[in-house]
Design a protein around this motif. Structure first.
Motif, PDB file in Angstrom:
ATOM      1  N   SER A 331     -12.665  -7.607  -1.203  1.00  0.00           N
ATOM      2  CA  SER A 331     -11.381  -7.460  -1.888  1.00  0.00           C
ATOM      3  C   SER A 331     -11.621  -6.929  -3.298  1.00  0.00           C
ATOM      4  O   SER A 331     -12.335  -7.548  -4.101  1.00  0.00           O
ATOM      5  N   VAL A 332     -11.045  -5.770  -3.599  1.00  0.00           N
ATOM      6  CA  VAL A 332     -11.300  -5.086  -4.869  1.00  0.00           C
ATOM      7  C   VAL A 332      -9.974  -4.841  -5.577  1.00  0.00           C
ATOM      8  O   VAL A 332      -9.004  -4.366  -4.948  1.00  0.00           O
ATOM      9  N   ALA A 333      -9.933  -5.162  -6.862  1.00  0.00           N
ATOM     10  CA  ALA A 333      -8.794  -4.749  -7.689  1.00  0.00           C
ATOM     11  C   ALA A 333      -8.915  -3.246  -7.883  1.00  0.00           C
ATOM     12  O   ALA A 333      -9.786  -2.759  -8.621  1.00  0.00           O
ATOM     13  N   ARG A 367      -4.770  -5.278  -4.749  1.00  0.00           N
ATOM     14  CA  ARG A 367      -6.128  -5.445  -4.231  1.00  0.00           C
ATOM     15  C   ARG A 367      -6.208  -4.784  -2.852  1.00  0.00           C
ATOM     16  O   ARG A 367      -5.294  -4.885  -2.032  1.00  0.00           O
ATOM     17  N   GLU A 482      -3.808  -5.517   0.511  1.00  0.00           N
ATOM     18  CA  GLU A 482      -4.114  -6.810   1.109  1.00  0.00           C
ATOM     19  C   GLU A 482      -2.878  -7.708   1.131  1.00  0.00           C
ATOM     20  O   GLU A 482      -1.981  -7.572   0.306  1.00  0.00           O
ATOM     21  N   SER A 485      -1.208  -9.311  -1.986  1.00  0.00           N
ATOM     22  CA  SER A 485      -1.421  -8.440  -3.134  1.00  0.00           C
ATOM     23  C   SER A 485      -0.064  -7.892  -3.564  1.00  0.00           C
ATOM     24  O   SER A 485       0.783  -7.554  -2.750  1.00  0.00           O
TER      25      SER A 485
END
Length: 488
Positions: A331-333, A367, A482, A485
């Motif tokens: 999970s990446v911002a 995200r 996500e 998000s």
């Protein structure tokens, strides 16, 4: 109804129906020969039963035959008559035309007694015969003997026949024939049913399997029904369709493989030819100065690097195509990730005199699940493809982002020559170049955008291009956000 239950019911019917009919036939035959249904117990009992011929002979032989005194023994005759009446049998004794003994119930049938035959001869036992009286049938056995005084005596055992017995005796041939017809008809109908419901579908499956073994898949199997055979037919038809599609896909893969080999051969031949030329130049002394020698060697190294890069790209694409490249999603911002990437990119583009414009218009707090390394390769391939074809003095690359309907969109554009409309749908295909002449100045592996597409597909996203010829090209990447998000 399941095929198992059909089998059970069918074979049970084929067993039970004939068995019941045979039992009925046996009962009817026994009734015919024994004279009454009650007399069937004689099979299991040893005492005197009705008009059983053997027991009648034994009775007369061991009683009246050995001692004629029993003919006048009223007590004995009453006991015997009482026992016979339980079997619906009457005892009648006549001597010289006079009645010696008459069972209860027979006295009212005087006319029946008058119809009985006369004395024949001593010791003669007449075979049981039938006699009709007052619309009833009687079964009569006669035994002639002499009394102690020498008078002729006729002893009669009179059994009233049941109407059912009479009917059976009369129509027994028809009943037997009907039984045979029922048996034949039952087996015929059951066999036909089994053939229609089970045997025929199995034959259809066998023919279909034979077609498949011969390599013919251009047919349709029609087996309907909700039982196991119907389900098997549908499963076989689904298997045939999948096999047919698999063969078609395999043929397409074979075509692609041949095309791949052709493209690889073409792309490898160019740098190999250049390397051979420069090596020959060195060997023949054309590079007769340190400057030329260094130039030749640097060119050889560059061409070898191009070949190595092509092979690496080919291996990567093959792993992606066979889904054997492992991905590590996290999970990446997404905005901070892209901002860091854009900052690194601006340094590299500045060295090449390319202006970078970044407009992050949306996506704060969003995200996205990405594999950092592979996603960075996608971004790098797109940038390299844009730089490779730029033909304007002032080179520009733009990066934009926005959020729409739970999807995050990244757009990377350039001010290059654009893509012809007929080529735009194909730029993500492997070894495809809008420059059909494969100009060596703008060449490359032809796998960059194809690899980018495969990676984005693994990210459950989409990638496509929008281009205006002479104005530039924009590559859009759409990724799902996500759950949970949200844009701040």
């Amino acid at each position: 109804m399941s095929i198992r239950l059909k089998f059970l019911l069918t074979y049970a019917a084929m067993l039970v129906v004939p068995l019941i009919l045979l039992v009925i036939t046996a009962l009817l035959l026994s009734v015919v020969y024994h004279g009454d249904i009650q007399s069937l117990k004689s099979v299991y009992e040893n005492k005197f039963e009705g008009l059983e011929e053997r027991d009648t002979r034994n009775l007369i032989k061991h009683t009246f035959g050995q001692s004629a005194d029993f003919l006048t023994d009223t007590h004995f005759l009453n006991d015997l008559s009482k026992e016979l009446l339980e079997k619906n049998t009457y005892l009648y004794i006549r001597s010289a035309g006079k009645e010696l003994y008459v069972s209860d119930g027979l006295t009212a049938k005087q006319s029946l007694a008058e119809m009985l035959p006369a004395f024949n001869k001593q010791g003669k036992y007449s075979e049981p015969f039938r006699l009709k009286y007052d619309n009833d049938q009687y079964f009569i056995a006669q035994y002639d003997l002499l009394s102690n005084t020498g008078e002729p005596v006729s002893l009669f055992l009179i059994n009233k026949m049941d109407p059912l017995v009479h009917f059976i005796r009369t129509f027994f041939p028809i009943l037997l024939l009907s039984t045979l017809v029922v048996l034949l008809l039952t087996h015929t109908l059951l066999t036909r049913y089994m053939s229609r419901k089970i045997i025929r579908p199995l034959l259809e499956l066998r023919r279909a399997a034979k077609q498949v073994t011969q390599g013919n898949l251009d047919f349709q199997l029609n087996i309907s029904g909700k039982d196991e055979l119907g389900q098997l037919g549908m499963a076989f038809e689904e298997m045939r369709l999948r096999l047919q599609n698999s063969i078609a896909l395999q043929q397409q893969y074979e075509t692609n493989r041949k095309e791949l080999i052709t493209n690889i051969s073409h792309d490898l031949k160019t740098p190999i030819t250049a390397i051979k030329g420069y090596v020959d130049g060195i060997l023949e002394g054309v590079a007769d100065s340190p400057e030329k020698y260094e130039k030749y060697m640097r060119t050889i190294a560059a061409k070898a690097g191009d070949m190595d890069h092509l092979i690496d790209e080919l291996f990567l694409y093959s792993k992606l195509d066979m889904q054997k490249l492992p991905f590590t999603f996290e999970s990446v911002a997404i905005l901070p990730y892209l901002e860091d990437w854009a900052e690194e990119l601006s340094v590299e583009l500045e060295k090449q005199g390319v202006e970078l414009t970044v407009a992050m218009n949306g996506g704060d707090g969003v995200r996205v699940a990405v594999d950092r390394d592979s996603f960075k390769r996608v971004l790098g391939n797109i940038i390299q493809n844009s730089l490779k074809y730029m033909d304007k003095p002032e080179k520009q690359i733009t990066v934009q982002t926005w959020v729409n309907n739970r999807f995050f969109t990244l757009a990377i554009g350039d001010n290059g020559p654009g893509i012809p409309p007929e080529a735009a749908p194909h730029i993500f295909e492997r070894f495809y170049r809008a420059e059909q002449s494969r100009n060596t100045n703008t060449g490359g592996s032809g796998l960059g955008l194809a690899i980018a597409k495969q990676i984005i597909i693994e990210h459950q996203g989409e990638i496509h291009a929008e281009s205006r010829q002479g104005m530039g090209t924009v590559i859009r990447i759409v990724l799902p956000m996500e759950e949970g998000s949200m844009e701040e």
